[in-house]
Design an enzyme around this catalytic site. Sequence first.
Site, PDB file in Angstrom:
ATOM      1  N   THR A 160       0.811  -1.218   0.000  1.00  0.00           N
ATOM      2  CA  THR A 160       0.000   0.000   0.000  1.00  0.00           C
ATOM      3  C   THR A 160       0.844   1.268   0.000  1.00  0.00           C
ATOM      4  O   THR A 160       1.997   1.268   0.451  1.00  0.00           O
ATOM      5  CB  THR A 160      -0.906   0.015   1.253  1.00  0.00           C
ATOM      6  OG1 THR A 160      -1.625   1.252   1.344  1.00  0.00           O
ATOM      7  CG2 THR A 160      -0.085  -0.128   2.522  1.00  0.00           C
ATOM      8  N   TYR A 183      -2.129   0.156  10.201  1.00  0.00           N
ATOM      9  CA  TYR A 183      -2.284  -0.482   8.899  1.00  0.00           C
ATOM     10  C   TYR A 183      -1.015  -0.343   8.068  1.00  0.00           C
ATOM     11  O   TYR A 183      -0.471  -1.327   7.553  1.00  0.00           O
ATOM     12  CB  TYR A 183      -3.482   0.134   8.158  1.00  0.00           C
ATOM     13  CG  TYR A 183      -3.549  -0.262   6.705  1.00  0.00           C
ATOM     14  CD1 TYR A 183      -3.668  -1.588   6.336  1.00  0.00           C
ATOM     15  CD2 TYR A 183      -3.485   0.709   5.701  1.00  0.00           C
ATOM     16  CE1 TYR A 183      -3.721  -1.955   4.998  1.00  0.00           C
ATOM     17  CE2 TYR A 183      -3.540   0.355   4.374  1.00  0.00           C
ATOM     18  CZ  TYR A 183      -3.659  -0.969   4.023  1.00  0.00           C
ATOM     19  OH  TYR A 183      -3.705  -1.327   2.700  1.00  0.00           O
TER      20      TYR A 183
END
Length: 360
Positions: A160, A183
């Site tokens: 990501t 995250y």
Amino acid sequence: MSPIRRLRAAEGDDTLAEEPNLFTCFEATPPVAATPPDWPQQPHPEELLVGAPRVLVTGATGLLGRAVCREFHSAGWTVTGTGYRRARLRLLRCDLTDEDAVRGLLHEYKPDVIVHCAAERRPDVMERHTEAAVNLNVHATSTLAKEAATCGALFLYISTDYVFDGRNPPYGEDDSPNPLNVYGRSKLEGERETLRHCPGAVVLRVPVLFGEVESVTESVVTSLYLKVQEASEESCTLDHVLQRFPTDARDVAAVCRKLSERARQDPSIRGIFHFSGKEQMTKYEMAVAIAQAFNLPSGHLIPLTEQPAASALRPINSQLNCCRLELLNLSVEPRPFTSAIIDCLWPFTPDKRWRQTVFH
């Protein structure tokens, strides 16, 4: 049910809209949509020993996983997809946090390539349930990377843009990560585990995804359609600070296939790559674009110019520099947002809602 088992239920979810209560969001069984005619049949193990190259796709029930399965299938690969709580016809049920189950799966199906799409991708959920999410994002990734190296499979890990802090974009593959939330840290640790255990692996960082969804709320991008439809209700404020680069999962899937095909022939294709859509948009701008695409009013949409409160910090602008893919001719031209979002949302327009039962 423990928090870990609840998060395991989400291992096929991709870029889901954030839900308020983890302890209810996976308990209800969603309606199972009909399997599309082009969905790859689950191969018999004996069929995997010869013939077409074999790919194993984790998280095949999720937005990206479905797109990856279709892309490889259409290119002539033998596709094996895994899920967990949402596993269904033609998909294998596998708990990726169970090392023995993962080892047995790879031994039986002997993939040439593993595309690891499964992850917990909701930042605010991860802030509240860190241990369970890290168990999936880090430990399961570590197990897969080890087993991929053992069986000689190419391992492609989906990461990501949230590994960056967003203060100095655009970011190249060699720029130092500095994630702002759990995250981002878990995905960065997944990258490190991948490359530590499987040095020939490929890491592909991507931004926020959308695509052919099974429900409008499956992606934070397509979920904005619900805000657009609230024109007859009160005004709706939407973030107009955080800069995003919405990217079609079908384009990411095509890049995964191209990377896999080249890497199988060229061992220099390894390490970290970036792929992203090219259009910079806030949530407010995405919603306005959706309204315009469907000829709907947007006057009720109000730009919020202060960073919204959330349990997880987000980078202001984590734009990815994608030159490495482009220089190697491994990229694809991203679909324009307007045409892509029409593709994704037209089945949910009032006169097409009957399609929801057969679209996926």
